[in-house]
Design a protein around this motif. Structure first.
Motif, PDB file in Angstrom:
ATOM      1  N   ARG A  15      39.639  33.368  33.812  1.00  0.00           N
ATOM      2  CA  ARG A  15      39.014  33.366  34.966  1.00  0.00           C
ATOM      3  C   ARG A  15      40.305  33.626  36.175  1.00  0.00           C
ATOM      4  NH1 ARG A  15      33.661  30.849  38.600  1.00  0.00           N
ATOM      5  NH2 ARG A  15      34.057  33.180  40.596  1.00  0.00           N
ATOM      6  N   ARG A  16      41.196  32.342  35.632  1.00  0.00           N
ATOM      7  CA  ARG A  16      42.135  31.688  36.584  1.00  0.00           C
ATOM      8  C   ARG A  16      43.171  32.361  36.752  1.00  0.00           C
ATOM      9  NH1 ARG A  16      41.261  27.265  40.094  1.00  0.00           N
ATOM     10  NH2 ARG A  16      39.701  25.884  39.457  1.00  0.00           N
ATOM     11  N   GLY A  17      43.595  33.054  35.155  1.00  0.00           N
ATOM     12  CA  GLY A  17      44.904  33.380  34.712  1.00  0.00           C
ATOM     13  C   GLY A  17      44.464  34.994  35.447  1.00  0.00           C
ATOM     14  N   VAL A  18      42.947  36.023  35.848  1.00  0.00           N
ATOM     15  CA  VAL A  18      43.157  37.169  36.183  1.00  0.00           C
ATOM     16  C   VAL A  18      42.475  37.558  37.382  1.00  0.00           C
ATOM     17  CG1 VAL A  18      41.436  38.976  35.981  1.00  0.00           C
ATOM     18  CG2 VAL A  18      42.237  37.424  33.897  1.00  0.00           C
ATOM     19  N   LEU A  19      42.120  35.907  38.296  1.00  0.00           N
ATOM     20  CA  LEU A  19      42.103  36.156  39.572  1.00  0.00           C
ATOM     21  C   LEU A  19      42.411  35.627  40.101  1.00  0.00           C
ATOM     22  CD1 LEU A  19      37.770  36.367  38.777  1.00  0.00           C
ATOM     23  CD2 LEU A  19      39.109  38.399  39.643  1.00  0.00           C
ATOM     24  N   GLY A  20      43.453  34.377  39.512  1.00  0.00           N
ATOM     25  CA  GLY A  20      44.460  33.491  40.668  1.00  0.00           C
ATOM     26  C   GLY A  20      43.302  32.251  41.131  1.00  0.00           C
ATOM     27  N   ASP A  21      44.389  30.800  40.877  1.00  0.00           N
ATOM     28  CA  ASP A  21      43.601  29.689  41.287  1.00  0.00           C
ATOM     29  C   ASP A  21      42.724  29.910  42.307  1.00  0.00           C
ATOM     30  OD1 ASP A  21      44.560  28.666  38.706  1.00  0.00           O
ATOM     31  OD2 ASP A  21      46.010  28.021  39.362  1.00  0.00           O
ATOM     32  N   ALA A  22      43.368  30.467  43.310  1.00  0.00           N
ATOM     33  CA  ALA A  22      42.656  30.609  44.914  1.00  0.00           C
ATOM     34  C   ALA A  22      41.923  31.101  44.692  1.00  0.00           C
ATOM     35  CB  ALA A  22      44.037  31.839  46.201  1.00  0.00           C
ATOM     36  N   HIS A  23      41.564  32.178  44.315  1.00  0.00           N
ATOM     37  CA  HIS A  23      39.754  33.058  44.187  1.00  0.00           C
ATOM     38  C   HIS A  23      39.179  32.204  43.691  1.00  0.00           C
ATOM     39  CE1 HIS A  23      37.525  36.240  44.427  1.00  0.00           C
ATOM     40  NE2 HIS A  23      36.895  35.078  43.093  1.00  0.00           N
ATOM     41  N   VAL A  24      39.473  31.216  42.312  1.00  0.00           N
ATOM     42  CA  VAL A  24      38.561  30.907  41.506  1.00  0.00           C
ATOM     43  C   VAL A  24      38.246  29.108  42.835  1.00  0.00           C
ATOM     44  CG1 VAL A  24      38.407  29.190  39.558  1.00  0.00           C
ATOM     45  CG2 VAL A  24      39.249  31.813  39.588  1.00  0.00           C
ATOM     46  N   ASP A  25      38.962  28.908  43.139  1.00  0.00           N
ATOM     47  CA  ASP A  25      38.685  28.099  43.972  1.00  0.00           C
ATOM     48  C   ASP A  25      37.658  27.628  45.345  1.00  0.00           C
ATOM     49  OD1 ASP A  25      40.431  25.765  42.131  1.00  0.00           O
ATOM     50  OD2 ASP A  25      42.171  25.826  44.138  1.00  0.00           O
ATOM     51  N   ALA A  79      37.763  45.671  44.518  1.00  0.00           N
ATOM     52  CA  ALA A  79      38.735  45.220  45.295  1.00  0.00           C
ATOM     53  C   ALA A  79      39.359  44.342  44.813  1.00  0.00           C
ATOM     54  CB  ALA A  79      38.427  45.281  46.960  1.00  0.00           C
ATOM     55  N   MET A  80      37.836  43.258  44.325  1.00  0.00           N
ATOM     56  CA  MET A  80      38.640  41.725  43.903  1.00  0.00           C
ATOM     57  C   MET A  80      40.062  42.128  42.318  1.00  0.00           C
ATOM     58  SD  MET A  80      36.014  38.978  42.406  1.00  0.00           S
ATOM     59  CE  MET A  80      35.618  39.419  40.938  1.00  0.00           C
ATOM     60  N   HIS A  81      38.931  43.057  41.558  1.00  0.00           N
ATOM     61  CA  HIS A  81      39.683  43.056  40.583  1.00  0.00           C
ATOM     62  C   HIS A  81      41.490  44.142  40.387  1.00  0.00           C
ATOM     63  CE1 HIS A  81      38.021  41.919  37.229  1.00  0.00           C
ATOM     64  NE2 HIS A  81      36.764  41.247  38.263  1.00  0.00           N
ATOM     65  N   ILE A  82      41.022  44.758  41.644  1.00  0.00           N
ATOM     66  CA  ILE A  82      42.343  45.551  42.349  1.00  0.00           C
ATOM     67  C   ILE A  82      43.448  44.947  42.877  1.00  0.00           C
ATOM     68  CG2 ILE A  82      43.187  47.199  43.270  1.00  0.00           C
ATOM     69  CD1 ILE A  82      41.329  48.652  43.581  1.00  0.00           C
ATOM     70  N   ARG A  83      42.960  43.866  43.086  1.00  0.00           N
ATOM     71  CA  ARG A  83      44.388  42.511  43.448  1.00  0.00           C
ATOM     72  C   ARG A  83      44.135  41.439  42.670  1.00  0.00           C
ATOM     73  NH1 ARG A  83      40.458  42.162  48.191  1.00  0.00           N
ATOM     74  NH2 ARG A  83      39.121  40.647  46.523  1.00  0.00           N
ATOM     75  N   ALA A  84      43.067  41.679  41.091  1.00  0.00           N
ATOM     76  CA  ALA A  84      43.808  40.721  39.911  1.00  0.00           C
ATOM     77  C   ALA A  84      44.640  41.285  39.766  1.00  0.00           C
ATOM     78  CB  ALA A  84      42.701  40.981  39.257  1.00  0.00           C
ATOM     79  N   THR A  85      45.440  43.136  39.320  1.00  0.00           N
ATOM     80  CA  THR A  85      46.030  43.905  38.620  1.00  0.00           C
ATOM     81  C   THR A  85      47.731  42.581  38.951  1.00  0.00           C
ATOM     82  OG1 THR A  85      46.460  45.552  40.591  1.00  0.00           O
ATOM     83  CG2 THR A  85      44.881  45.718  38.262  1.00  0.00           C
ATOM     84  N   ALA A  86      47.589  42.250  40.009  1.00  0.00           N
ATOM     85  CA  ALA A  86      49.185  41.107  40.278  1.00  0.00           C
ATOM     86  C   ALA A  86      49.023  40.344  39.041  1.00  0.00           C
ATOM     87  CB  ALA A  86      48.482  40.818  41.317  1.00  0.00           C
ATOM     88  N   ASN A  87      48.051  40.385  38.420  1.00  0.00           N
ATOM     89  CA  ASN A  87      47.965  39.495  37.576  1.00  0.00           C
ATOM     90  C   ASN A  87      47.573  39.432  35.992  1.00  0.00           C
ATOM     91  OD1 ASN A  87      48.308  36.625  39.619  1.00  0.00           O
ATOM     92  ND2 ASN A  87      45.950  37.043  39.319  1.00  0.00           N
ATOM     93  N   THR A  88      46.897  40.767  36.017  1.00  0.00           N
ATOM     94  CA  THR A  88      47.038  41.607  34.298  1.00  0.00           C
ATOM     95  C   THR A  88      47.549  42.243  34.211  1.00  0.00           C
ATOM     96  OG1 THR A  88      46.070  43.140  35.524  1.00  0.00           O
ATOM     97  CG2 THR A  88      44.197  40.953  35.270  1.00  0.00           C
TER      98      THR A  88
END
Length: 134
Positions: A15-25, A79-88
């Motif tokens: 989850r952190r790898g996909v969404l990023g630490d800031a989102h998960v935190d 929108a959240m998963h579009i932002r996650a493309t920075a990590n995917t």
């Protein structure tokens, strides 16, 4: 950091790898007794049992997730998963192709809304990236 990473569940690492630490935190900070079981469910089922499977890489899962969320009209998650493309590793081109499939297989209105959300979200992401550069 390595110790805290070792203490994370496989689902949380993914989850952190996909969404990023800031989102998960932020999500974890907002978790209450009421929604803690739900947070555990999605961490285990979505992030550990599905997103962590080796058959598809994160880019492929990202594109499928974007198409499904767009087809179902889940705008906030889209929108959240579009932002996650920075990590995917999914590119703007990948997002566009997924949404073209949505237009054909789920309908033009769903794709039209999703394209509006994608354009807005990608614009925000590009602006943030440009602001990070000197």
């Amino acid at each position: 950091m390595a110790d805290s990473e070792n203490m994370m569940s496989p689902g949380e690492r993914t989850r952190r790898g996909v969404l990023g630490d800031a989102h998960v935190d932020k999500a974890q900070a907002a978790t209450t007794e009421f929604d803690a079981p739900f947070q555990d469910l999605i961490s285990t089922s979505a992030w550990e049992k599905v997103w962590s499977r080796p058959q598809w890489n994160r880019r492929e899962r990202s594109m499928v997730t974007i198409a499904l969320l767009a087809a179902l009209g889940h705008e906030e998650e889209l929108a959240m998963h579009i932002r996650a493309t920075a990590n995917t590793g999914a590119s703007e081109s990948d997002i566009r192709e997924a949404l073209l499939h949505v237009a054909i297989y789920a309908g033009v209105p769903a794709a039209n809304t999703a394209i509006r959300i994608a354009k807005h979200t990608l614009s925000e992401m590009n602006a943030a990236k440009a602001g990070d550069q000197p």
